[in-house]
Structures are given as structure tokens and as C-alpha cells.
Design a protein around this motif. Structure first.
Motif, PDB file in Angstrom:
ATOM      1  N   GLY A  37       0.817  -1.211   0.000  1.00  0.00           N
ATOM      2  CA  GLY A  37       0.000   0.000   0.000  1.00  0.00           C
ATOM      3  C   GLY A  37       0.841   1.247   0.000  1.00  0.00           C
ATOM      4  N   ARG A  38       0.165   2.362   0.133  1.00  0.00           N
ATOM      5  CA  ARG A  38       0.854   3.644   0.143  1.00  0.00           C
ATOM      6  C   ARG A  38       1.500   3.899   1.499  1.00  0.00           C
ATOM      7  N   LEU A  39       2.606   4.606   1.470  1.00  0.00           N
ATOM      8  CA  LEU A  39       3.320   4.959   2.697  1.00  0.00           C
ATOM      9  C   LEU A  39       2.970   6.404   3.029  1.00  0.00           C
ATOM     10  N   LEU A  40       1.801   6.563   3.644  1.00  0.00           N
ATOM     11  CA  LEU A  40       1.247   7.879   3.934  1.00  0.00           C
ATOM     12  C   LEU A  40       0.729   7.920   5.364  1.00  0.00           C
ATOM     13  N   ALA A  41       0.608   9.130   5.909  1.00  0.00           N
ATOM     14  CA  ALA A  41       0.009   9.295   7.234  1.00  0.00           C
ATOM     15  C   ALA A  41      -1.403   8.729   7.224  1.00  0.00           C
ATOM     16  N   GLY A  42      -1.758   8.050   8.294  1.00  0.00           N
ATOM     17  CA  GLY A  42      -3.085   7.454   8.406  1.00  0.00           C
ATOM     18  C   GLY A  42      -3.129   6.002   7.986  1.00  0.00           C
ATOM     19  N   LYS A  43      -2.116   5.561   7.228  1.00  0.00           N
ATOM     20  CA  LYS A  43      -2.085   4.168   6.766  1.00  0.00           C
ATOM     21  C   LYS A  43      -1.476   3.229   7.808  1.00  0.00           C
ATOM     22  N   GLY A  44      -0.947   3.794   8.881  1.00  0.00           N
ATOM     23  CA  GLY A  44      -0.405   2.960   9.950  1.00  0.00           C
ATOM     24  C   GLY A  44       0.993   2.438   9.708  1.00  0.00           C
ATOM     25  N   THR A  45       1.669   2.958   8.678  1.00  0.00           N
ATOM     26  CA  THR A  45       2.998   2.425   8.371  1.00  0.00           C
ATOM     27  C   THR A  45       4.037   2.810   9.420  1.00  0.00           C
ATOM     28  N   GLU A  46       3.826   3.949  10.085  1.00  0.00           N
ATOM     29  CA  GLU A  46       4.757   4.324  11.167  1.00  0.00           C
ATOM     30  C   GLU A  46       4.616   3.345  12.336  1.00  0.00           C
ATOM     31  N   THR A  47       3.384   2.979  12.655  1.00  0.00           N
ATOM     32  CA  THR A  47       3.155   1.977  13.704  1.00  0.00           C
ATOM     33  C   THR A  47       3.729   0.629  13.289  1.00  0.00           C
TER      34      THR A  47
END
Length: 207
Positions: A37-47
Motif C-alpha cells: 500500500g501507500r506509505l502515507l500518514a493514516g495508513k499505519g505504516t509508522e506503527t
């Protein structure tokens, strides 16, 4: 949400997305888990990346691009996290990657509709570990087609990864369940039947 906005229940129908031209079910033979998926805020990738501080022996493959990619790659490199950033791939390559993965992670922290990647993962026979939020909480049946964790909680995500990987027999059964769910509900043919039923019911009611 629509009900809360005041639309009558009898006027609502939920029709899922579908995945055309599904591949054969995969076997999950590789040792990695995958995010697509996209690496954007809200997508949970930082978590997601933060969770990998607790999972040094497990390979995570991240497929996709976005505004957070460079920041996340730098963090993963700096902390020597077991993460491979694969970038954008063709649909054929994405499906092959999902089919070989032990399971797919969807860590969204914003409301999703019906992410296509969930339908594609089920088509590949690959279970989904999803955040317990919005539609994802309904799309994934805990212990049947995947598992769920608390959105935005890297430790709960890491623990869910460990639990899934520790149960090999459970994973095999979830793979079979995921593909069976796809075949019953998420094919192009099934979607056409559902759509025509909706049209028919609306026409009958309006007549």
C-alpha cells in the motif's frame, strides 16, 4: 456512519469490492510477512515499522511508495530493523509477493472503505492481520481469515504477529478459509450477481 447520519436502514446495502482474474491460491512458502500500500500518514505504516523493533528475527517486506518512504527507510536502516522496502511493483508481482507471504498486514489508522489489497490477499489464500478499526474490523474474521490488533499500537501489532506465526496449523487453515471466502463472496461473477440483485430490488420498490 451512514445510519448515524440519518439514512434509513432499509435504503442501505453493502456491496463488497471484487478482485478480477484471481491467481491460484499461494502456499505462503516464504518466511516474510508483507505490507502492500501507500506509505502515507493514516495508513499505519509508522506503527508498523515501530512494531518491528520487537520482531528482529522476522522479515517484513513493504511494497509501495509514498511521502513517508524515505523517513521510514532511514529509521529502519538506523535501527537495523529487519525490513525490506521493495517499492512499487506490477499487479502480477504484487500478487506473487502476497501469495508467498505468511500473511498480509493492513495497519490502517483511518477509516477505509474496502481496500482492494484485502480482496487480493484473500484471492491469494493469504490471511490478513488488520487493525481493529472501521470496515477492517468487519472484513477480517478473527481466527478464521486472519487476526486483528489495536490500531496505532505497535506492541499489540508485534504480539499479534508472534501469535500468528506460532500457530502453523492455524495459519494453514486460515489460508484455506481466506480463499474459500474469496470464492464465495469476492469474485467478479459473485459481484455481478450482487449488483444485479440490488438493481432489481430498487426497481421493484420504485415500481
Amino acid at each position: 456512519k451512514v445510519l448515524k447520519a440519518g439514512i434509513a436502514d432499509h435504503k442501505l446495502v453493502v456491496k463488497p469490492n471484487f478482485a478480477p482474474d484471481p491467481p491460484p491460491a499461494g502456499k505462503g512458502e516464504d518466511s516474510y510477512v508483507v505490507y502492500v500500500g501507500r506509505l502515507l500518514a493514516g495508513k499505519g505504516t509508522e506503527t508498523l515499522v515501530a512494531a518491528w523493533r520487537h520482531l528482529p528475527s522476522i522479515k517484513l517486506r513493504i511494497v509501495g511508495d509514498g511521502a513517508l518512504r524515505q523517513e521510514l527507510e532511514r529509521l529502519a536502516k538506523r535501527e537495523n530493523l529487519n525490513i525490506d522496502f521493495a517499492g512499487m511493483q506490477s499487479r502480477t508481482d504484487v500478487l506473487a509477493t502476497i501469495a508467498k507471504a505468511r500473511f498480509l498486514i493492513v495497519p490502517s489508522e483511518c477509516y477505509e472503505g474496502f481496500p482492494m489489497v484485502v480482496a487480493e490477499s484473500f484471492a491469494c489464500g493469504t490471511p490478513v492481520l488488520a487493525s481493529r478499526i472501521g470496515s477492517l474490523d468487519e472484513l477480517v474474521e478473527d481466527g478464521v481469515t486472519g487476526k486483528k490488533f489495536k490500531a496505532g499500537d505497535p506492541e499489540d501489532l508485534a504480539n499479534a504477529v508472534r501469535v500468528m506465526l506460532a500457530d502453523e496449523a492455524g495459519l494453514r487453515q486460515m489460508r484455506a478459509n481466506a480463499r474459500a471466502y474469496f470464492d464465495e463472496h469476492l469474485t467478479e461473477e459473485q459481484n455481478y450477481v450482487q449488483l444485479m440483485k440490488i438493481y432489481s430490488e430498487v426497481i421493484t420498490e420504485a415500481a
